[in-house]
Write a protein that holds these residues in place. Structure first.
Motif, PDB file in Angstrom:
ATOM      1  N   ALA A  41      -5.435   3.250   0.651  1.00  0.00           N
ATOM      2  CA  ALA A  41      -4.361   3.464  -0.331  1.00  0.00           C
ATOM      3  C   ALA A  41      -4.014   2.144  -1.009  1.00  0.00           C
ATOM      4  O   ALA A  41      -3.734   1.155  -0.332  1.00  0.00           O
ATOM      5  N   ARG A  42      -4.018   2.144  -2.341  1.00  0.00           N
ATOM      6  CA  ARG A  42      -3.748   0.933  -3.123  1.00  0.00           C
ATOM      7  C   ARG A  42      -2.551   1.143  -4.051  1.00  0.00           C
ATOM      8  O   ARG A  42      -2.336   2.236  -4.559  1.00  0.00           O
ATOM      9  N   GLU A  43      -1.800   0.069  -4.251  1.00  0.00           N
ATOM     10  CA  GLU A  43      -0.653   0.108  -5.161  1.00  0.00           C
ATOM     11  C   GLU A  43      -1.134  -0.093  -6.595  1.00  0.00           C
ATOM     12  O   GLU A  43      -1.809  -1.081  -6.909  1.00  0.00           O
ATOM     13  N   ASP A  54       0.955  10.346  -8.807  1.00  0.00           N
ATOM     14  CA  ASP A  54       2.165  10.043  -9.559  1.00  0.00           C
ATOM     15  C   ASP A  54       3.341  10.677  -8.804  1.00  0.00           C
ATOM     16  O   ASP A  54       3.570  11.886  -8.908  1.00  0.00           O
ATOM     17  N   PRO A  55       4.096   9.884  -8.013  1.00  0.00           N
ATOM     18  CA  PRO A  55       5.151  10.468  -7.173  1.00  0.00           C
ATOM     19  C   PRO A  55       6.483  10.573  -7.904  1.00  0.00           C
ATOM     20  O   PRO A  55       6.798   9.792  -8.800  1.00  0.00           O
ATOM     21  N   HIS A  56       7.271  11.574  -7.516  1.00  0.00           N
ATOM     22  CA  HIS A  56       8.634  11.755  -8.002  1.00  0.00           C
ATOM     23  C   HIS A  56       9.530  12.066  -6.806  1.00  0.00           C
ATOM     24  O   HIS A  56       9.076  12.071  -5.657  1.00  0.00           O
ATOM     25  N   GLN A  57      10.785  12.357  -7.072  1.00  0.00           N
ATOM     26  CA  GLN A  57      11.731  12.556  -5.982  1.00  0.00           C
ATOM     27  C   GLN A  57      11.377  13.764  -5.117  1.00  0.00           C
ATOM     28  O   GLN A  57      11.432  13.699  -3.891  1.00  0.00           O
ATOM     29  N   GLY A  68      -4.028  -4.519  -4.762  1.00  0.00           N
ATOM     30  CA  GLY A  68      -3.522  -4.694  -3.410  1.00  0.00           C
ATOM     31  C   GLY A  68      -3.181  -3.380  -2.730  1.00  0.00           C
ATOM     32  O   GLY A  68      -3.057  -2.335  -3.373  1.00  0.00           O
ATOM     33  N   PRO A  69      -3.000  -3.419  -1.404  1.00  0.00           N
ATOM     34  CA  PRO A  69      -2.655  -2.193  -0.671  1.00  0.00           C
ATOM     35  C   PRO A  69      -1.253  -1.715  -1.015  1.00  0.00           C
ATOM     36  O   PRO A  69      -0.467  -2.427  -1.635  1.00  0.00           O
ATOM     37  N   VAL A  70      -0.950  -0.494  -0.603  1.00  0.00           N
ATOM     38  CA  VAL A  70       0.349   0.100  -0.903  1.00  0.00           C
ATOM     39  C   VAL A  70       1.467  -0.751  -0.323  1.00  0.00           C
ATOM     40  O   VAL A  70       1.286  -1.453   0.667  1.00  0.00           O
ATOM     41  N   GLN A  71       2.650  -0.651  -0.944  1.00  0.00           N
ATOM     42  CA  GLN A  71       3.788  -1.479  -0.574  1.00  0.00           C
ATOM     43  C   GLN A  71       4.665  -0.838   0.494  1.00  0.00           C
ATOM     44  O   GLN A  71       5.726  -1.364   0.807  1.00  0.00           O
ATOM     45  N   ALA A  72       4.276   0.307   1.006  1.00  0.00           N
ATOM     46  CA  ALA A  72       5.093   0.969   2.025  1.00  0.00           C
ATOM     47  C   ALA A  72       5.054   0.152   3.315  1.00  0.00           C
ATOM     48  O   ALA A  72       4.032   0.073   3.983  1.00  0.00           O
ATOM     49  N   LEU A  73       6.174  -0.481   3.653  1.00  0.00           N
ATOM     50  CA  LEU A  73       6.192  -1.385   4.795  1.00  0.00           C
ATOM     51  C   LEU A  73       6.023  -0.650   6.114  1.00  0.00           C
ATOM     52  O   LEU A  73       5.558  -1.227   7.092  1.00  0.00           O
ATOM     53  N   SER A 118       4.594   2.850  -4.751  1.00  0.00           N
ATOM     54  CA  SER A 118       4.513   3.144  -3.318  1.00  0.00           C
ATOM     55  C   SER A 118       5.687   2.567  -2.530  1.00  0.00           C
ATOM     56  O   SER A 118       5.873   2.910  -1.362  1.00  0.00           O
ATOM     57  N   ALA A 119       6.485   1.691  -3.150  1.00  0.00           N
ATOM     58  CA  ALA A 119       7.652   1.148  -2.457  1.00  0.00           C
ATOM     59  C   ALA A 119       8.897   1.991  -2.696  1.00  0.00           C
ATOM     60  O   ALA A 119       9.938   1.732  -2.099  1.00  0.00           O
ATOM     61  N   LYS A 120       8.800   3.011  -3.572  1.00  0.00           N
ATOM     62  CA  LYS A 120       9.974   3.829  -3.894  1.00  0.00           C
ATOM     63  C   LYS A 120       9.683   5.282  -3.588  1.00  0.00           C
ATOM     64  O   LYS A 120       9.570   5.691  -2.442  1.00  0.00           O
ATOM     65  N   TRP A 121       9.510   6.113  -4.671  1.00  0.00           N
ATOM     66  CA  TRP A 121       9.286   7.540  -4.434  1.00  0.00           C
ATOM     67  C   TRP A 121       7.962   7.795  -3.726  1.00  0.00           C
ATOM     68  O   TRP A 121       7.810   8.804  -3.039  1.00  0.00           O
ATOM     69  N   GLY A 122       7.007   6.878  -3.876  1.00  0.00           N
ATOM     70  CA  GLY A 122       5.706   7.099  -3.256  1.00  0.00           C
ATOM     71  C   GLY A 122       5.586   6.565  -1.848  1.00  0.00           C
ATOM     72  O   GLY A 122       4.480   6.541  -1.292  1.00  0.00           O
ATOM     73  N   ALA A 123       6.709   6.128  -1.255  1.00  0.00           N
ATOM     74  CA  ALA A 123       6.637   5.509   0.074  1.00  0.00           C
ATOM     75  C   ALA A 123       6.115   6.481   1.126  1.00  0.00           C
ATOM     76  O   ALA A 123       5.239   6.148   1.926  1.00  0.00           O
TER      77      ALA A 123
END
Length: 335
Positions: A51-53, A9-12, A90-95, A33-38
């Motif tokens: 790693a999965r979203e 659970d990611p935060h800033q 699906g996999p994480v959204q970190a591009l 995973s596309a925001k704080w969890g990138a």
């Protein structure tokens, strides 16, 4: 026996890790995973973890089903349990973890999107300020047309025309804003040319689909990420909200006859497909014939549009699959 999975659970400034069965964890679910969890998603992928979203709705459902309070620790374990319940997420959204070239396109696209949003907001305020100009100034302007064109006509107005202090200040501010707006439009056009160049380097064929331009193609690449996370067209259609939702009553055990629009899913991709559908209806014979066929089957205009968007979604994801295969072939040969 449960599989060893983890959830984050990611935060800033911090992130909380929850683990179900701590023995040899290889699969980790990350919420956002596309925001704080990138950053943690990129680190997990680099370390070799699967790693999965985990959508926020999945972890929230796990938390509510156990009637637990909302804390970071509970959310982390809920993410792990959501992945355990649905290991095909699906996999994480970190591009950055998927493709640095697509991550660069996303950075430029978000820069342009921010400038467009700021300019749109300012033009709304400008419209209000134009209506508050003194009568002697407003009489020299038209009352119709876009705000941009009305704003440009202010350049021909003599600043001394305004007779009140408030009117003079408002007119001077609007005249200064014209130059700011020109600079913003110039920067937006520069970013659009840069996006076009980056798409050429990427090698995508999405722009070959009628109705999909550079901005729409970049949006598709950045929102989808790795297209391999969708193994079927139906999964992609459900993800972007173009899949049919059954709406039946009194039909017994038979297949549903009536369907409705899906108001969930990724609305940016849904909007891209909607604009492409409307554009194709104007000039593409295949689209015109398809929509006419659906109307002949008794479909309403919205139902026909939904069916055409589903057809477009299938073509789009197939293009992305082919492009991804073509991009990976040289790397595989080199290896």
């Amino acid at each position: 026996m449960t599989l060893p999975v983890g959830g984050i659970d990611p935060h800033q400034d911090t992130f909380t890790v929850g683990i179900v069965d701590a023995h040899d964890v290889r699969q980790v679910g990350v919420e956002g995973s596309a925001k704080w969890g990138a950053h943690v998603a990129v680190a997990l992928a680099a370390a070799g973890f699967d790693a999965r979203e985990v959508p926020a709705s999945r972890s929230a459902a796990q938390r509510r089903s156990r009637r637990l309070e909302k804390t970071d620790a509970v959310d982390a374990v809920a993410s792990a349990r959501a992945l355990l319940a649905e290991p095909t997420l699906g996999p994480v959204q970190a591009l950055e973890a998927y493709d640095p070239a697509v991550a660069e396109i996303e950075a430029v696209l978000e820069h342009r999107r921010t400038l467009v949003a700021a300019r749109t907001l300012m033009l709304h305020h400008v419209g209000d300020q134009i209506s508050k100009l003194p009568t002697e100034v407003r009489d020299q302007l038209t009352t119709t047309g876009k705000i941009e064109s009305r704003l440009r006509r202010l350049e021909g107005v003599d600043p001394d025309t305004a007779t009140t202090p408030a009117g003079r200040h408002r007119l001077a501010w609007l005249l200064a804003f014209i130059e700011q707006d020109r600079a913003a439009r110039s920067e937006i056009r520069r970013l659009e040319r840069l996006i076009d160049e980056l798409l050429d380097q990427h090698g995508t064929t999405l722009r070959d689909e009628p109705g999909i331009g550079p901005i729409a193609a970049a949006t598709l690449l950045c929102e989808v990420g790795d297209p391999a996370r969708f193994d079927r067209e139906s999964k992609f259609a459900r993800w972007c909200g173009t899949g049919a939702v059954a709406l039946s009553s009194g039909e017994g055990n038979g297949d549903p006859v009536k369907h409705r629009l899906d108001f969930r899913g990724n609305r940016r991709i849904n909007s891209v497909l909607h604009i492409a559908s409307v554009t194709q209806q104007r000039s593409q014979p295949e689209a015109i014939a398809y929509l006419a066929k659906k109307a002949g089957e008794g479909k309403t205009r919205r139902e026909a549009r939904r069916a055409h968007k589903r057809q477009l979604a299938n073509r789009v994801i197939r293009r992305m699959w082919r492009d991804e295969t073509a991009r990976k072939q040289p790397l595989a040969l080199a290896a």
